[in-house]
Scaffold this motif. Structure first.
Motif, PDB file in Angstrom:
ATOM      1  N   ALA A  26      -8.313   0.704   4.000  1.00  0.00           N
ATOM      2  CA  ALA A  26      -7.590  -0.168   2.864  1.00  0.00           C
ATOM      3  C   ALA A  26      -6.840  -1.329   3.763  1.00  0.00           C
ATOM      4  CB  ALA A  26      -6.415   0.924   2.216  1.00  0.00           C
ATOM      5  N   ILE A  46       0.809  -1.235   0.119  1.00  0.00           N
ATOM      6  CA  ILE A  46       0.148   0.031  -0.134  1.00  0.00           C
ATOM      7  C   ILE A  46       0.796   1.068  -0.232  1.00  0.00           C
ATOM      8  CG2 ILE A  46      -1.856   1.308   1.217  1.00  0.00           C
ATOM      9  CD1 ILE A  46      -3.014  -1.300   2.490  1.00  0.00           C
ATOM     10  N   ASP A  58      -1.646  -1.132  -4.047  1.00  0.00           N
ATOM     11  CA  ASP A  58      -2.738  -0.171  -3.952  1.00  0.00           C
ATOM     12  C   ASP A  58      -2.078   1.322  -3.691  1.00  0.00           C
ATOM     13  OD1 ASP A  58      -5.212   0.875  -3.417  1.00  0.00           O
ATOM     14  OD2 ASP A  58      -5.733  -0.329  -1.847  1.00  0.00           O
TER      15      ASP A  58
END
Length: 172
Positions: free
Chosen positions: A78, A28, A62
């Motif tokens: 997330a 992420i 992401d």
């Protein structure tokens, strides 16, 4: 001679090595929307190479924009989403390093019901390393040096997290 005697008396091996299991890793990344491509281009290749060299795979990359007061909530969501989708390790990195325990990343982890177990490492570069857990799911807050392919603190911590070790401040 003492070691030889201990070895001959034991029916178990002195050393046992298991293969490092393949893990499903999620990366992420975060930063301003305008720098998304640069941040992904800076971090993803080096982190992917490290993860794959250890026999795991990068299951998802992401990007969470950090541009408003909702950013902490968005990052928290997330983390939960990837945890629920079966991530076995989450690596966080971004445009700016995690500067302290009250930065947006540690707050987002705690908002997701996670726990930061370690912030900071006695190395340079890499002193802004963070280790956290969302339940049993390890989260590595990678410092800016993770974008380099040169050996750094991420190379020392990543194998232990992939092996399933639960790291504490003392380990770091």
């Amino acid at each position: 001679e003492t070691a030889r005697g201990i070895c001959s008396e034991s029916d178990r091996p002195i050393i046992h090595l298991d293969a490092l299991p393949a893990r499903r890793v999620v990366l992420i990344l975060s930063g301003m929307p305008s720098v998304r491509d640069r941040v992904v281009g800076d971090f993803e290749p080096a982190l992917r190479a490290r993860i794959e060299a250890l026999g795991s795979h990068l299951a998802a990359v992401d990007y969470v924009p950090l541009e408003s007061e909702d950013s902490e909530r968005d990052l928290s969501q997330a983390l939960v989403r990837h945890a629920e989708s079966g991530a076995q390790l989450i690596v966080l990195a971004g445009e700016t390093a995690i500067m302290d325990r009250h930065d947006i990343v540690p707050r987002a982890i705690e908002r997701a019901q996670g726990e930061v177990t370690c912030f900071g490492a006695p190395v340079d570069p890499g002193n802004l390393l963070m280790v956290a857990y969302l339940g049993e799911l390890p989260i590595l807050g990678a410092p800016g040096c993770a974008r380099s392919r040169k050996i750094n603190v991420v190379d020392w911590v990543l194998p232990r997290l992939l092996a399933g070790d639960r790291l504490t401040r003392r380990d770091i």
